[in-house]
Design a protein around this motif. Structure first.
Motif, PDB file in Angstrom:
ATOM      1  N   GLY A 171       0.850  -1.133  -0.078  1.00  0.00           N
ATOM      2  CA  GLY A 171       0.048   0.033   0.060  1.00  0.00           C
ATOM      3  C   GLY A 171       0.893   1.229   0.072  1.00  0.00           C
ATOM      4  O   GLY A 171       1.908   1.134   0.038  1.00  0.00           O
ATOM      5  N   PRO A 172       0.179   2.622  -0.087  1.00  0.00           N
ATOM      6  CA  PRO A 172       1.245   3.742  -0.004  1.00  0.00           C
ATOM      7  C   PRO A 172       1.731   4.016   1.373  1.00  0.00           C
ATOM      8  O   PRO A 172       1.240   3.191   2.257  1.00  0.00           O
ATOM      9  CB  PRO A 172       0.116   4.688  -0.651  1.00  0.00           C
ATOM     10  CG  PRO A 172      -1.096   4.280  -0.045  1.00  0.00           C
ATOM     11  CD  PRO A 172      -1.202   2.689  -0.038  1.00  0.00           C
ATOM     12  N   MET A 173       2.279   5.083   1.306  1.00  0.00           N
ATOM     13  CA  MET A 173       2.671   5.589   2.717  1.00  0.00           C
ATOM     14  C   MET A 173       1.454   5.731   3.669  1.00  0.00           C
ATOM     15  O   MET A 173       0.424   6.376   3.162  1.00  0.00           O
ATOM     16  CB  MET A 173       3.600   6.696   2.634  1.00  0.00           C
ATOM     17  CG  MET A 173       5.054   6.296   1.943  1.00  0.00           C
ATOM     18  SD  MET A 173       5.866   7.853   1.779  1.00  0.00           S
ATOM     19  CE  MET A 173       6.617   8.114   3.377  1.00  0.00           C
ATOM     20  N   PHE A 174       1.424   5.701   4.929  1.00  0.00           N
ATOM     21  CA  PHE A 174       0.484   5.944   5.977  1.00  0.00           C
ATOM     22  C   PHE A 174      -0.754   4.912   5.576  1.00  0.00           C
ATOM     23  O   PHE A 174      -1.695   5.129   6.419  1.00  0.00           O
ATOM     24  CB  PHE A 174       0.144   7.189   5.827  1.00  0.00           C
ATOM     25  CG  PHE A 174       1.031   8.372   5.935  1.00  0.00           C
ATOM     26  CD1 PHE A 174       1.480   8.585   7.281  1.00  0.00           C
ATOM     27  CD2 PHE A 174       1.574   9.065   5.040  1.00  0.00           C
ATOM     28  CE1 PHE A 174       2.732   9.582   7.528  1.00  0.00           C
ATOM     29  CE2 PHE A 174       2.510   9.942   5.266  1.00  0.00           C
ATOM     30  CZ  PHE A 174       2.792  10.441   6.265  1.00  0.00           C
ATOM     31  N   SER A 175      -0.536   3.806   5.061  1.00  0.00           N
ATOM     32  CA  SER A 175      -1.704   3.002   4.692  1.00  0.00           C
ATOM     33  C   SER A 175      -1.943   1.991   5.941  1.00  0.00           C
ATOM     34  O   SER A 175      -2.795   1.091   5.781  1.00  0.00           O
ATOM     35  CB  SER A 175      -1.713   2.137   3.649  1.00  0.00           C
ATOM     36  OG  SER A 175      -0.343   1.485   3.425  1.00  0.00           O
ATOM     37  N   GLY A 176      -0.582   1.915   6.907  1.00  0.00           N
ATOM     38  CA  GLY A 176      -0.722   0.834   8.113  1.00  0.00           C
ATOM     39  C   GLY A 176      -0.022  -0.275   7.951  1.00  0.00           C
ATOM     40  O   GLY A 176      -0.393  -1.329   8.380  1.00  0.00           O
ATOM     41  N   LYS A 177       0.893  -0.402   6.876  1.00  0.00           N
ATOM     42  CA  LYS A 177       1.574  -1.528   6.462  1.00  0.00           C
ATOM     43  C   LYS A 177       2.555  -1.828   7.930  1.00  0.00           C
ATOM     44  O   LYS A 177       2.414  -3.030   8.298  1.00  0.00           O
ATOM     45  CB  LYS A 177       2.450  -1.173   5.441  1.00  0.00           C
ATOM     46  CG  LYS A 177       1.799  -0.969   4.054  1.00  0.00           C
ATOM     47  CD  LYS A 177       2.675  -0.871   2.840  1.00  0.00           C
ATOM     48  CE  LYS A 177       3.793   0.386   3.248  1.00  0.00           C
ATOM     49  NZ  LYS A 177       3.254   1.603   3.287  1.00  0.00           N
ATOM     50  N   HIS A 229       3.302   4.873  12.127  1.00  0.00           N
ATOM     51  CA  HIS A 229       3.296   6.183  12.395  1.00  0.00           C
ATOM     52  C   HIS A 229       2.445   6.535  13.535  1.00  0.00           C
ATOM     53  O   HIS A 229       2.539   7.794  14.196  1.00  0.00           O
ATOM     54  CB  HIS A 229       2.459   6.868  11.109  1.00  0.00           C
ATOM     55  CG  HIS A 229       3.378   7.120   9.910  1.00  0.00           C
ATOM     56  ND1 HIS A 229       3.296   5.999   8.835  1.00  0.00           N
ATOM     57  CD2 HIS A 229       4.494   7.853   9.711  1.00  0.00           C
ATOM     58  CE1 HIS A 229       4.333   6.445   7.821  1.00  0.00           C
ATOM     59  NE2 HIS A 229       5.058   7.272   8.569  1.00  0.00           N
ATOM     60  N   ALA A 230       1.718   5.608  14.102  1.00  0.00           N
ATOM     61  CA  ALA A 230       0.849   5.779  15.356  1.00  0.00           C
ATOM     62  C   ALA A 230       1.693   5.626  16.650  1.00  0.00           C
ATOM     63  O   ALA A 230       0.997   5.633  17.632  1.00  0.00           O
ATOM     64  CB  ALA A 230      -0.363   5.230  15.130  1.00  0.00           C
ATOM     65  N   GLY A 231       2.717   4.887  16.574  1.00  0.00           N
ATOM     66  CA  GLY A 231       3.628   4.792  17.436  1.00  0.00           C
ATOM     67  C   GLY A 231       4.088   3.411  17.920  1.00  0.00           C
ATOM     68  O   GLY A 231       4.801   3.296  19.155  1.00  0.00           O
TER      69      GLY A 231
HETATM   70  P1  ADP Z   1       2.798   2.391   6.796  1.00  0.00           P
HETATM   71  O1  ADP Z   1       3.574   1.616   7.468  1.00  0.00           O
HETATM   72  O2  ADP Z   1       1.686   2.257   5.810  1.00  0.00           O
HETATM   73  O3  ADP Z   1       3.590   3.895   6.330  1.00  0.00           O
HETATM   74  P2  ADP Z   1       1.973   3.078   9.538  1.00  0.00           P
HETATM   75  O4  ADP Z   1       1.586   1.627  10.092  1.00  0.00           O
HETATM   76  O5  ADP Z   1       3.420   3.317   9.861  1.00  0.00           O
HETATM   77  O6  ADP Z   1       1.724   3.092   7.792  1.00  0.00           O
HETATM   78  O7  ADP Z   1       1.073   4.346  10.008  1.00  0.00           O
HETATM   79  C1  ADP Z   1      -0.161   4.254   9.780  1.00  0.00           C
HETATM   80  C2  ADP Z   1      -1.031   5.153  10.616  1.00  0.00           C
HETATM   81  O8  ADP Z   1      -0.539   6.260  10.097  1.00  0.00           O
HETATM   82  C3  ADP Z   1      -2.538   5.304  10.701  1.00  0.00           C
HETATM   83  O9  ADP Z   1      -2.943   4.300  11.744  1.00  0.00           O
HETATM   84  C4  ADP Z   1      -2.725   6.604  11.293  1.00  0.00           C
HETATM   85  O10 ADP Z   1      -2.714   6.757  12.662  1.00  0.00           O
HETATM   86  C5  ADP Z   1      -1.420   7.559  10.555  1.00  0.00           C
HETATM   87  N1  ADP Z   1      -2.043   8.544   9.506  1.00  0.00           N
HETATM   88  C6  ADP Z   1      -1.365   9.572   9.366  1.00  0.00           C
HETATM   89  N2  ADP Z   1      -1.671   9.883   8.035  1.00  0.00           N
HETATM   90  C7  ADP Z   1      -2.598   9.301   7.502  1.00  0.00           C
HETATM   91  C8  ADP Z   1      -3.236   9.240   6.223  1.00  0.00           C
HETATM   92  N3  ADP Z   1      -3.282  10.238   5.465  1.00  0.00           N
HETATM   93  N4  ADP Z   1      -4.060   8.038   6.007  1.00  0.00           N
HETATM   94  C9  ADP Z   1      -4.085   7.054   6.960  1.00  0.00           C
HETATM   95  N5  ADP Z   1      -3.471   7.127   8.254  1.00  0.00           N
HETATM   96  C10 ADP Z   1      -2.765   8.082   8.361  1.00  0.00           C
END
Ligand code: ADP
Length: 202
Positions: free
Chosen positions: A15-21, A58-60
């Protein structure tokens, strides 16, 4: 009759960035740990956001992860753990997880297949598309070879629709198709965007 299938397989989370991977990888790994399975998690050494030796969402949320430079490092780590690949009688981990796998080298493909063949549950998380929305490096081959693929969406920062793309911004402006992937000294950032709001400056 006992099934000869040992359960080894390849799971890919994209998925893209911020998709919760990272969150999804952490969730799967945490459940395996609760099940008392032997789990090893790796991540590219270059991704040092938040924690040096952890996968952080991203959520910590975090989980311990060993930073590696490439597939050869992972192979060495598996041997270092006393879990030599293909060595008879040696114990492999039950689960191997890798975050940001698109930043490693394509030798990750034969390694992942070898581990899965040897009975390991391999969980790989990474970007399926680059900032141009083009397939990212060797990710398409991983998707093709996986038993299971989960494609996650983020939320488009412009309209709130499901976002499948990573918008690259340089100095606040959409990046150009041919902007170099690494820009020294530039102020750059990324946002999740849907198909309509993903822009490439011409
Ligand atoms: P990834 O690994 O895909 O980059 P993360 O698991 O690190 O994603 O982070 C996902 C979290 O980022 C979400 O649960 C949400 O709290 C936060 N978040 C911040 N911006 C966005 C956005 N534009 N869409 C979805 N989630 C976001």
């Amino acid at each position: 009759l006992k099934s000869p299938y040992h359960g080894g397989h390849l799971e890919v989370i994209v998925g893209p960035m911020f998709s919760g991977k990272s969150e999804e990888l952490i969730r799967r790994v945490t459940r395996a740990v609760i099940a008392r399975q032997r789990v090893l998690v790796f991540k590219p050494a270059l991704d040092d956001r938040y924690h040096e030796s952890a996968v952080a969402s991203h959520a910590g949320r975090t989980v311990h992860a060993t930073p590696v430079r490439g597939a050869a490092d992972i192979r060495a780590q598996l041997s270092g753990e006393g879990t030599l690949l293909h060595a008879q009688g040696e114990v492999l981990p039950d689960v191997v997880g890798i975050d940001e796998v698109q930043f490693l080298d394509d030798a990750i493909i034969p390694l992942a297949l070898e581990l899965a063949d040897a009975g390991v549950r391999v969980i790989l998380a990474g970007l399926d598309q680059d900032f141009r929305a083009e397939p990212f490096g060797f990710m398409p081959e991983l998707l093709a070879r996986a038993e299971s693929v989960e494609k996650l969406t983020a939320i488009c920062t412009v309209c709130g629709a499901p976002a499948t793309r990573s918008q690259r911004l340089i100095g606040g402006q959409p990046a150009r198709f041919d902007d170099p992937v690494v820009l020294v000294g530039a102020q750059e950032s990324y946002e999740a965007r849907c198909r309509v709001h993903h822009v490439l400056r011409s």
